[in-house]
Design a protein around this motif. Structure first.
Motif, PDB file in Angstrom:
ATOM      1  N   PHE A 370      49.721 -32.985   8.680  1.00 19.04           N
ATOM      2  CA  PHE A 370      48.746 -31.477   8.263  1.00 19.04           C
ATOM      3  C   PHE A 370      49.721 -31.663   6.318  1.00 19.04           C
ATOM      4  O   PHE A 370      48.114 -31.286   5.883  1.00 19.04           O
ATOM      5  N   ASP A 371      50.909 -31.895   7.011  1.00 17.43           N
ATOM      6  CA  ASP A 371      51.116 -31.302   5.270  1.00 17.43           C
ATOM      7  C   ASP A 371      50.662 -32.598   4.425  1.00 17.43           C
ATOM      8  O   ASP A 371      50.500 -32.326   3.092  1.00 17.43           O
ATOM      9  N   THR A 372      50.378 -34.261   4.663  1.00 15.20           N
ATOM     10  CA  THR A 372      49.440 -34.649   3.642  1.00 15.20           C
ATOM     11  C   THR A 372      48.253 -34.292   3.752  1.00 15.20           C
ATOM     12  O   THR A 372      47.790 -34.438   2.635  1.00 15.20           O
ATOM     13  N   LEU A 373      46.966 -33.740   4.822  1.00 15.10           N
ATOM     14  CA  LEU A 373      46.112 -33.586   4.196  1.00 15.10           C
ATOM     15  C   LEU A 373      46.098 -32.504   3.798  1.00 15.10           C
ATOM     16  O   LEU A 373      45.157 -32.257   3.150  1.00 15.10           O
ATOM     17  N   ALA A 374      47.126 -31.315   3.683  1.00 13.29           N
ATOM     18  CA  ALA A 374      46.731 -30.181   3.222  1.00 13.29           C
ATOM     19  C   ALA A 374      46.367 -30.184   1.825  1.00 13.29           C
ATOM     20  O   ALA A 374      46.478 -29.465   0.952  1.00 13.29           O
ATOM     21  N   ALA A 375      48.036 -30.957   1.327  1.00 12.53           N
ATOM     22  CA  ALA A 375      48.223 -31.585   0.122  1.00 12.53           C
ATOM     23  C   ALA A 375      46.883 -31.910  -0.634  1.00 12.53           C
ATOM     24  O   ALA A 375      46.480 -31.696  -1.924  1.00 12.53           O
ATOM     25  N   GLN A 376      46.166 -33.055   0.609  1.00 14.26           N
ATOM     26  CA  GLN A 376      45.222 -33.650  -0.190  1.00 14.26           C
ATOM     27  C   GLN A 376      43.894 -32.459  -0.959  1.00 14.26           C
ATOM     28  O   GLN A 376      43.368 -32.315  -1.649  1.00 14.26           O
ATOM     29  N   LEU A 377      43.995 -31.479   0.099  1.00 15.95           N
ATOM     30  CA  LEU A 377      42.884 -30.943  -0.003  1.00 15.95           C
ATOM     31  C   LEU A 377      42.729 -29.995  -1.160  1.00 15.95           C
ATOM     32  O   LEU A 377      42.152 -28.924  -1.635  1.00 15.95           O
ATOM     33  N   ALA A 378      44.441 -29.286  -1.158  1.00 20.04           N
ATOM     34  CA  ALA A 378      44.885 -28.000  -2.583  1.00 20.04           C
ATOM     35  C   ALA A 378      44.442 -28.735  -3.871  1.00 20.04           C
ATOM     36  O   ALA A 378      43.726 -28.148  -4.602  1.00 20.04           O
ATOM     37  N   THR A 379      43.877 -30.318  -4.075  1.00 15.30           N
ATOM     38  CA  THR A 379      43.741 -31.123  -4.739  1.00 15.30           C
ATOM     39  C   THR A 379      42.387 -30.910  -5.690  1.00 15.30           C
ATOM     40  O   THR A 379      42.289 -30.793  -6.447  1.00 15.30           O
ATOM     41  N   SER A 380      41.369 -30.248  -4.833  1.00 14.11           N
ATOM     42  CA  SER A 380      40.037 -29.955  -4.822  1.00 14.11           C
ATOM     43  C   SER A 380      40.381 -28.616  -4.193  1.00 14.11           C
ATOM     44  O   SER A 380      38.744 -27.974  -4.766  1.00 14.11           O
ATOM     45  N   GLY A 381      41.023 -28.325  -4.267  1.00 14.44           N
ATOM     46  CA  GLY A 381      41.090 -26.101  -4.250  1.00 14.44           C
ATOM     47  C   GLY A 381      41.167 -25.458  -3.404  1.00 14.44           C
ATOM     48  O   GLY A 381      40.577 -24.679  -2.636  1.00 14.44           O
ATOM     49  N   ILE A 382      41.055 -26.126  -2.162  1.00 14.62           N
ATOM     50  CA  ILE A 382      41.107 -25.802  -0.781  1.00 14.62           C
ATOM     51  C   ILE A 382      42.458 -25.696   0.357  1.00 14.62           C
ATOM     52  O   ILE A 382      42.761 -26.786  -0.184  1.00 14.62           O
ATOM     53  N   ARG A 383      42.430 -24.462   0.377  1.00  8.98           N
ATOM     54  CA  ARG A 383      44.047 -24.375   1.385  1.00  8.98           C
ATOM     55  C   ARG A 383      43.396 -24.137   2.616  1.00  8.98           C
ATOM     56  O   ARG A 383      42.834 -23.518   3.279  1.00  8.98           O
ATOM     57  N   LEU A 384      44.605 -25.353   2.941  1.00 11.33           N
ATOM     58  CA  LEU A 384      44.350 -25.357   4.891  1.00 11.33           C
ATOM     59  C   LEU A 384      45.701 -24.699   5.561  1.00 11.33           C
ATOM     60  O   LEU A 384      46.975 -25.301   4.700  1.00 11.33           O
ATOM     61  N   GLU A 385      46.145 -23.920   6.513  1.00 14.79           N
ATOM     62  CA  GLU A 385      46.468 -23.520   7.336  1.00 14.79           C
ATOM     63  C   GLU A 385      46.460 -23.539   8.399  1.00 14.79           C
ATOM     64  O   GLU A 385      45.577 -24.209   8.749  1.00 14.79           O
ATOM     65  N   ARG A 386      47.796 -23.399   9.020  1.00 14.88           N
ATOM     66  CA  ARG A 386      47.285 -24.611   9.951  1.00 14.88           C
ATOM     67  C   ARG A 386      48.195 -23.142  11.460  1.00 14.88           C
ATOM     68  O   ARG A 386      48.829 -22.216  10.966  1.00 14.88           O
ATOM     69  N   VAL A 387      47.198 -23.360  12.396  1.00 18.40           N
ATOM     70  CA  VAL A 387      46.874 -22.349  13.232  1.00 18.40           C
ATOM     71  C   VAL A 387      47.550 -23.311  14.760  1.00 18.40           C
ATOM     72  O   VAL A 387      47.881 -24.245  14.711  1.00 18.40           O
ATOM     73  N   ALA A 388      48.000 -21.948  15.459  1.00 21.31           N
ATOM     74  CA  ALA A 388      47.797 -22.537  17.117  1.00 21.31           C
ATOM     75  C   ALA A 388      47.030 -23.512  17.695  1.00 21.31           C
ATOM     76  O   ALA A 388      45.760 -22.968  17.300  1.00 21.31           O
ATOM     77  N   ALA A 389      47.972 -24.600  18.704  1.00 24.49           N
ATOM     78  CA  ALA A 389      45.812 -25.227  18.495  1.00 24.49           C
ATOM     79  C   ALA A 389      45.402 -25.281  19.501  1.00 24.49           C
ATOM     80  O   ALA A 389      44.196 -25.005  19.831  1.00 24.49           O
ATOM     81  N   ASP A 390      45.402 -23.835  20.757  1.00 21.87           N
ATOM     82  CA  ASP A 390      44.715 -23.202  21.352  1.00 21.87           C
ATOM     83  C   ASP A 390      44.203 -21.749  20.905  1.00 21.87           C
ATOM     84  O   ASP A 390      43.017 -21.158  21.394  1.00 21.87           O
ATOM     85  N   ALA A 391      44.022 -21.548  19.601  1.00 21.59           N
ATOM     86  CA  ALA A 391      43.177 -20.942  18.512  1.00 21.59           C
ATOM     87  C   ALA A 391      42.458 -21.055  19.272  1.00 21.59           C
ATOM     88  O   ALA A 391      41.145 -21.426  18.201  1.00 21.59           O
ATOM     89  N   PRO A 392      41.338 -20.413  19.147  1.00 24.32           N
ATOM     90  CA  PRO A 392      39.476 -20.207  19.682  1.00 24.32           C
ATOM     91  C   PRO A 392      39.211 -19.971  18.197  1.00 24.32           C
ATOM     92  O   PRO A 392      37.607 -20.615  18.056  1.00 24.32           O
ATOM     93  N   ASP A 393      39.538 -19.050  17.364  1.00 20.34           N
ATOM     94  CA  ASP A 393      38.800 -18.824  16.105  1.00 20.34           C
ATOM     95  C   ASP A 393      39.357 -19.790  14.857  1.00 20.34           C
ATOM     96  O   ASP A 393      38.774 -19.329  13.592  1.00 20.34           O
ATOM     97  N   ALA A 394      39.681 -21.135  14.437  1.00 20.33           N
ATOM     98  CA  ALA A 394      40.448 -22.016  14.166  1.00 20.33           C
ATOM     99  C   ALA A 394      38.759 -22.766  13.445  1.00 20.33           C
ATOM    100  O   ALA A 394      38.488 -22.821  14.285  1.00 20.33           O
ATOM    101  N   ASP A 395      38.611 -22.746  12.232  1.00 16.74           N
ATOM    102  CA  ASP A 395      37.769 -23.330  11.403  1.00 16.74           C
ATOM    103  C   ASP A 395      37.497 -24.765  12.107  1.00 16.74           C
ATOM    104  O   ASP A 395      36.367 -25.521  12.469  1.00 16.74           O
ATOM    105  N   LEU A 396      38.810 -25.273  11.928  1.00 15.94           N
ATOM    106  CA  LEU A 396      38.516 -26.703  12.873  1.00 15.94           C
ATOM    107  C   LEU A 396      40.036 -27.188  13.759  1.00 15.94           C
ATOM    108  O   LEU A 396      40.141 -26.759  14.112  1.00 15.94           O
ATOM    109  N   MET A 397      39.481 -28.424  13.938  1.00 17.25           N
ATOM    110  CA  MET A 397      40.454 -29.042  15.203  1.00 17.25           C
ATOM    111  C   MET A 397      40.045 -30.535  15.121  1.00 17.25           C
ATOM    112  O   MET A 397      39.466 -30.897  14.975  1.00 17.25           O
ATOM    113  N   LEU A 398      41.358 -30.676  14.982  1.00 17.98           N
ATOM    114  CA  LEU A 398      41.241 -32.135  15.576  1.00 17.98           C
ATOM    115  C   LEU A 398      41.572 -33.135  16.829  1.00 17.98           C
ATOM    116  O   LEU A 398      41.798 -33.027  17.627  1.00 17.98           O
TER     117      LEU A 398
END
Length: 500
Positions: A370-398
């Motif tokens: 997550f730390d590496t991915l969030a840093a990569q997206l941040a370089t393009s202006g995207i803010r990535l936040e982590r939520v609980a694995a069972d969060a139903p409203d998450a935008d993305l899932m691994l």
């Protein structure tokens, strides 16, 4: 008429009594195996109801129940209830000759009894990706006394590998059909081998001298590796990228960490078409910003291959109709293009940077990812936040899933609109193309339709691939019967055998 026999499980447990302590403790002389896939309890799930199996449950089901065929330690299909088979020239019929023998309760192992149980197993898979893999099965027929035919609506080259899956075991009410029998001991389990005759082998007077019981325990990765270091655990199974930072890969490990060369899916599935992710172009922007090689670099895993494809590249029958996306574009150029798109998106949306949430459980390897991915997206202006694995409203899932067989259909079926239980975008037009491909009688037509389906999913950017999944085991050097393989599946019976 079948003669009545005592239940084989009861006989085996009686014979194994010296191995089990009176207070329900571990088996003496057993090979100690820890399963660490999510800390699930080691039990014997009911095959009629439980289709979403943990690694532990899959391994135990394959040990205590079996189907027409099974997998060996190398991940190859080998005989089980069927001792041989032929495939007709047109590929539309698989004909199996059952081994001589009986069901565990003494009733005859007949083609009709196998036909009923195989049809039942197929029905249980309706509405699952495996059910889609098997939809070319047109009929199951009982021919002569011990001959079963599976008729197909279209050629299905990977059928044998599907029949070897733990979900396709043939359940018999009178007892388990596999090579081993299980005794539950709280959250642990002891498995012992059945006599040779019950496994379809010739009688052998001293057979019990050449096998050992297996003690299976559910553990956290920390517990399992601590037990391995102190000598109380012989084998750790079910580990993946989440646990990799804890693996002992130093010079003193003496090669005990074994990586499986698995195929499968590893990447981000888009769950909600909202905000930046509302359009194909917006989702593509996120895919552009990911530096896949750098994503895994902090893990220090040699030989890992990144990919932009949804289907694993270079499969055995891959004709090369689909290539890597942006293969000629350097990562710096891709990330610059993503940053420009994000700047335009922000300007059109009140000047706010896009915020995405990723459902992800806590684990050392996932924290690093997550730390590496969030840093990569941040370089393009995207803010990535982590939520609980069972969060139903998450935008993305691994998605971190090992393939069952090496063909495009497995990968494409994971995104079918009819089997999306955990949410996630899908493309019905791609599903239709895969269905057409499975019904095609010619290889060229089938291949073309599957390529079109992959391209449709890639264009929609519902999945952002990273590369192959990571699976590994900690294996004591003295263990035999273990071999790395493409499915990350390590059958238990070979581990119970003592090499003479």
């Amino acid at each position: 008429m079948a003669r009545a026999l005592p239940p084989i499980a009861a006989l085996l447990l009686l014979a194994a009594a010296p191995l089990l302590s009176a207070c329900g403790g571990p088996a003496e002389g057993a090979l100690d195996i820890a399963f660490v896939d999510g800390g699930a309890t080691v039990d014997n799930p009911d095959p009629a109801r439980d289709l979403r199996l943990t690694s532990a449950a899959s391994h135990m089901r394959a040990a205590t129940e079996t189907g027409l065929v099974t997998l060996n330690a190398a991940g190859e299909v080998v005989p089980a209830l069927a001792d041989r088979w032929i495939v007709t020239e047109d590929g539309l019929s698989f004909i199996f000759r059952l081994r001589d023998g009986e069901w565990p309760d003494g009733s005859d192992l007949t083609a009709e009894s196998v036909r009923r149980r195989l049809r039942s197993a197929l029905r249980r898979l309706d509405g699952t990706p495996l059910g889609l893999d098997l939809r070319s099965v047109a009929d199951v027929r009982a021919m002569a006394g011990r001959v079963v035919e599976i008729r197909l609506a279209a050629p299905t080259p990977y059928l044998l590998h599907l029949l070897a899956q733990p979900e396709l075991v043939l359940v018999h009410e009178g007892g388990g059909t596999g090579d081993m029998v299980l005794e539950q001991q709280g959250r642990a389990a002891v498995l012992v081998m059945r006599p040779p005759a019950a496994r379809g082998l010739p009688e052998q007077a001293d057979w019990s001298d050449h096998v050992r019981p297996l003690l299976l325990r559910p553990m956290t990765i920390q517990q399992a590796l601590a037990g391995f270091d102190e000598g109380s655990i012989d084998l750790v199974l079910g580990a993946g990228i989440a646990d990799w930072p804890l693996a002992n890969t130093g010079p003193l490990s003496r090669g005990t960490v074994r990586l499986d060369p698995v195929l499968g899916l590893f990447g981000l599935h888009v769950r909600h078409a909202e905000g930046l992710l509302a359009t194909d172009a917006g989702r593509e922007t996120v895919a552009l910003a990911v530096d896949r090689a750098a994503l895994i670099e902090p893990f220090g895993i040699g030989g890992w291959t990144p990919t932009n494809r949804m289907v694993a590249p270079d499969l055995p029958a891959d004709p090369g109709l689909v290539g890597e996306r942006w293969a000629a574009v350097p990562i710096a150029q891709r990330q610059a293009a993503a940053a420009l798109r994000i700047a335009r998106w922000s300007a059109a949306n009140g000047g706010q940077a896009p915020r995405l949430t990723l459902a992800l459980r806590r684990a050392p390897g996932l924290d690093r990812l997550f730390d590496t991915l969030a840093a990569q997206l941040a370089t393009s202006g995207i803010r990535l936040e982590r939520v609980a694995a069972d969060a139903p409203d998450a935008d993305l899932m691994l998605v971190d899933r090992v393939a069952r067989y090496g063909a495009p259909e497995w990968f494409l079926h994971q995104f079918d609109c009819g089997v999306q239980r955990a949410g996630g975008l899908c493309v019905s037009a791609a599903d239709a193309l895969v269905a057409q491909a499975q019904a095609a009688s010619d290889t060229a037509g089938r291949t073309r339709l599957l390529a079109e389906a992959e391209q449709a999913l890639a264009q929609a950017n519902v999945f952002i691939p990273f590369g192959q999944p990571i699976r590994w085991a900690q294996v004591r050097s003295s263990i035999t019967g273990f071999a790395p393989n493409a499915w990350g599946f390590h059958p238990l019976p070979p581990l119970a055998e003592i090499i003479r």
